[in-house]
Design a protein around this motif. Structure first.
Motif, PDB file in Angstrom:
ATOM      1  N   LEU A  42       0.807  -1.213   0.000  1.00 52.44           N
ATOM      2  CA  LEU A  42       0.000   0.000   0.000  1.00 52.44           C
ATOM      3  C   LEU A  42       0.844   1.269   0.000  1.00 52.44           C
ATOM      4  O   LEU A  42       0.314   2.369   0.006  1.00 52.44           O
ATOM      5  CB  LEU A  42      -0.939   0.011   1.218  1.00 52.44           C
ATOM      6  CG  LEU A  42      -1.963  -1.126   1.263  1.00 52.44           C
ATOM      7  CD1 LEU A  42      -2.872  -0.975   2.478  1.00 52.44           C
ATOM      8  CD2 LEU A  42      -2.791  -1.159  -0.017  1.00 52.44           C
ATOM      9  N   PHE A  43       2.177   1.109  -0.027  1.00 54.82           N
ATOM     10  CA  PHE A  43       3.053   2.267  -0.135  1.00 54.82           C
ATOM     11  C   PHE A  43       3.122   2.715  -1.599  1.00 54.82           C
ATOM     12  O   PHE A  43       2.701   1.978  -2.496  1.00 54.82           O
ATOM     13  CB  PHE A  43       4.451   1.913   0.372  1.00 54.82           C
ATOM     14  CG  PHE A  43       4.569   1.913   1.877  1.00 54.82           C
ATOM     15  CD1 PHE A  43       5.299   2.893   2.522  1.00 54.82           C
ATOM     16  CD2 PHE A  43       3.944   0.942   2.637  1.00 54.82           C
ATOM     17  CE1 PHE A  43       5.415   2.890   3.909  1.00 54.82           C
ATOM     18  CE2 PHE A  43       4.045   0.935   4.018  1.00 54.82           C
ATOM     19  CZ  PHE A  43       4.788   1.919   4.658  1.00 54.82           C
ATOM     20  N   PRO A  44       3.623   3.940  -1.878  1.00 54.10           N
ATOM     21  CA  PRO A  44       3.731   4.389  -3.279  1.00 54.10           C
ATOM     22  C   PRO A  44       4.496   3.378  -4.122  1.00 54.10           C
ATOM     23  O   PRO A  44       5.508   2.850  -3.712  1.00 54.10           O
ATOM     24  CB  PRO A  44       4.525   5.705  -3.151  1.00 54.10           C
ATOM     25  CG  PRO A  44       4.211   6.198  -1.783  1.00 54.10           C
ATOM     26  CD  PRO A  44       4.090   4.966  -0.922  1.00 54.10           C
ATOM     27  N   GLY A  45       3.974   3.112  -5.298  1.00 54.29           N
ATOM     28  CA  GLY A  45       4.608   2.130  -6.179  1.00 54.29           C
ATOM     29  C   GLY A  45       3.875   0.805  -6.224  1.00 54.29           C
ATOM     30  O   GLY A  45       4.087   0.007  -7.125  1.00 54.29           O
ATOM     31  N   GLY A  46       3.005   0.559  -5.219  1.00 54.36           N
ATOM     32  CA  GLY A  46       2.170  -0.638  -5.238  1.00 54.36           C
ATOM     33  C   GLY A  46       2.951  -1.938  -5.180  1.00 54.36           C
ATOM     34  O   GLY A  46       4.029  -2.010  -4.578  1.00 54.36           O
ATOM     35  N   PRO A  47       2.423  -3.007  -5.812  1.00 53.25           N
ATOM     36  CA  PRO A  47       3.057  -4.324  -5.760  1.00 53.25           C
ATOM     37  C   PRO A  47       4.493  -4.344  -6.274  1.00 53.25           C
ATOM     38  O   PRO A  47       5.323  -5.088  -5.758  1.00 53.25           O
ATOM     39  CB  PRO A  47       2.138  -5.177  -6.651  1.00 53.25           C
ATOM     40  CG  PRO A  47       0.813  -4.496  -6.588  1.00 53.25           C
ATOM     41  CD  PRO A  47       1.135  -3.032  -6.525  1.00 53.25           C
ATOM     42  N   GLU A  91       0.118  13.924   2.348  1.00 59.64           N
ATOM     43  CA  GLU A  91      -0.835  13.209   1.504  1.00 59.64           C
ATOM     44  C   GLU A  91      -1.327  14.111   0.369  1.00 59.64           C
ATOM     45  O   GLU A  91      -1.768  15.233   0.598  1.00 59.64           O
ATOM     46  CB  GLU A  91      -2.020  12.728   2.344  1.00 59.64           C
ATOM     47  CG  GLU A  91      -2.969  11.827   1.588  1.00 59.64           C
ATOM     48  CD  GLU A  91      -4.050  11.245   2.476  1.00 59.64           C
ATOM     49  OE1 GLU A  91      -4.969  10.603   1.929  1.00 59.64           O
ATOM     50  OE2 GLU A  91      -3.987  11.435   3.703  1.00 59.64           O
ATOM     51  N   GLY A  92      -1.202  13.598  -0.865  1.00 63.60           N
ATOM     52  CA  GLY A  92      -1.639  14.356  -2.026  1.00 63.60           C
ATOM     53  C   GLY A  92      -0.629  15.367  -2.516  1.00 63.60           C
ATOM     54  O   GLY A  92      -0.871  16.058  -3.509  1.00 63.60           O
ATOM     55  N   GLY A  93       0.519  15.479  -1.842  1.00 61.17           N
ATOM     56  CA  GLY A  93       1.523  16.449  -2.236  1.00 61.17           C
ATOM     57  C   GLY A  93       2.370  15.964  -3.401  1.00 61.17           C
ATOM     58  O   GLY A  93       2.304  14.804  -3.809  1.00 61.17           O
ATOM     59  N   ALA A  94       3.182  16.864  -3.940  1.00 58.97           N
ATOM     60  CA  ALA A  94       4.056  16.513  -5.057  1.00 58.97           C
ATOM     61  C   ALA A  94       5.238  15.685  -4.547  1.00 58.97           C
ATOM     62  O   ALA A  94       5.718  15.897  -3.426  1.00 58.97           O
ATOM     63  CB  ALA A  94       4.571  17.787  -5.727  1.00 58.97           C
ATOM     64  N   PRO A  95       5.698  14.726  -5.354  1.00 56.70           N
ATOM     65  CA  PRO A  95       6.858  13.928  -4.945  1.00 56.70           C
ATOM     66  C   PRO A  95       8.094  14.794  -4.732  1.00 56.70           C
ATOM     67  O   PRO A  95       8.359  15.724  -5.497  1.00 56.70           O
ATOM     68  CB  PRO A  95       7.047  12.960  -6.123  1.00 56.70           C
ATOM     69  CG  PRO A  95       5.706  12.907  -6.792  1.00 56.70           C
ATOM     70  CD  PRO A  95       5.136  14.287  -6.638  1.00 56.70           C
TER      71      PRO A  95
END
Length: 312
Positions: free
Chosen positions: A217-222, A254-258
């Motif tokens: 569930l972290f950025p990038g998924g599986p 949350e929702g911010g730019a990388p």
């Protein structure tokens, strides 16, 4: 008496008596080995032939044949079947983690996301939206060669505590580390130190919300989970330590730019009070980038306040 001409005529038909026998040809790996392993892993996950066939977009005959070929080659049954219900045998249980690892590595390797640099594993992933994740294993000597005082202290504490989380020798490091537990849903974060790098990045309130969150569930998924899974599993298997450098982009809210992020992560095998395995992660800001193909840009663009104040 033999005529010389007749002797010469038949000499080519007679093998020399002292000629060494040719070694038997080694049986090659089946051409469809990857698909066979995929059938095994899928059936092991579902324990239901119909469900496995649907997930694989295959046929019952094909999946059965793949399992039979693996069992014949390995010389052991991977499944037992009773009333059409599948269950893993002891051999199947032992073979499953490595089979999953082979699949994960195979997928990343085919996509060009995993390579070795100077004998150290390098993993890279980039999304069309610009998000990226680069991870390369580093020699442990890098901790001592002008490295982070916090990582140095963490390694010393781990040695003195023998990996016991509740040991007095590790007590001073607890505020600086994250702790993970393995579960059927993958690695779950069970503890976030209030002085850890993760907390400095996200803020204490947001960092605490990561407790109980699976890596998927972290950025990038599986894909992200697969790449982190390699070093995590290695430390779990060896009960040792491993140092990696990571360069990526992660928002600070949350929702911010990388935002560019570069850090070194020391993974250490630990034990919970019940003696079950605990994965301890100590993370600190990178002072230099040591990943092949990645420059220092991430360091220059990384927020200055994203750092661990060790001992403060």
């Amino acid at each position: 008496m033999y005529h010389p001409l007749l002797m010469n005529q038949h000499m080519s038909d007679i093998a020399p008596v002292d000629a060494a026998p040719k070694p038997p040809l080694k049986e090659p790996a089946p051409a469809l080995l990857f698909e066979m392993i995929r059938s095994f892993v899928t059936l092991a996950s579902t324990l239901n032939l119909s469900h496995a066939v649907a997930q694989l977009s295959s046929t019952r005959q094909t999946v059965r044949r793949h399992i039979q070929q693996l069992e014949d080659t390995m010389g052991a049954a991977l499944f037992s079947i009773e009333n059409r219900r599948y269950s893993l045998t002891k051999a199947g249980i032992e073979a499953l983690p490595e089979a999953r690892d082979i699949l994960d590595r195979g997928k990343l390797w085919l996509d060009g996301k995993t390579r070795h640099a100077d004998g150290m594993l390098r993993l890279s992933h980039e999304e069309p939206n610009g998000w990226c994740f680069h991870q390369q294993q580093q020699p442990l000597s890098l901790i001592w060669d002008g490295g982070s005082p916090m990582l140095q202290a963490a390694l010393q504490a781990w040695t003195q505590s023998q990996g016991e989380l509740e040991s007095e020798a590790f007590r001073a490091m607890r505020p600086y580390v994250l702790v993970y537990r393995d579960s059927p849903n993958g690695w779950i974060c069970t503890e976030v130190g209030e002085k850890s790098f993760y907390t400095q990045w996200w803020g204490w309130s947001n960092a605490r919300s990561s407790i109980g969150r699976p890596l998927k569930l972290f950025p990038g998924g599986p894909e992200f989970e697969n790449m982190l899974n390699f070093p995590f599993r290695e430390v779990e298997a060896t009960y040792g330590v491993r140092l990696d450098e990571v360069v990526t982009q992660i928002p600070r809210e949350e929702g911010g730019a990388p935002v560019p992020l570069a850090y070194k992560r020391l993974l250490m095998a630990g034990r919970y009070p019940d003696k079950s395995f605990a994965l301890i992660a100590a993370v600190d800001r990178s002072a230099s980038v040591n990943i092949v193909g990645v420059d220092e840009t991430f360091l220059r663009e990384m927020p200055l306040d994203a750092k661990v104040t060790f001992g403060g």
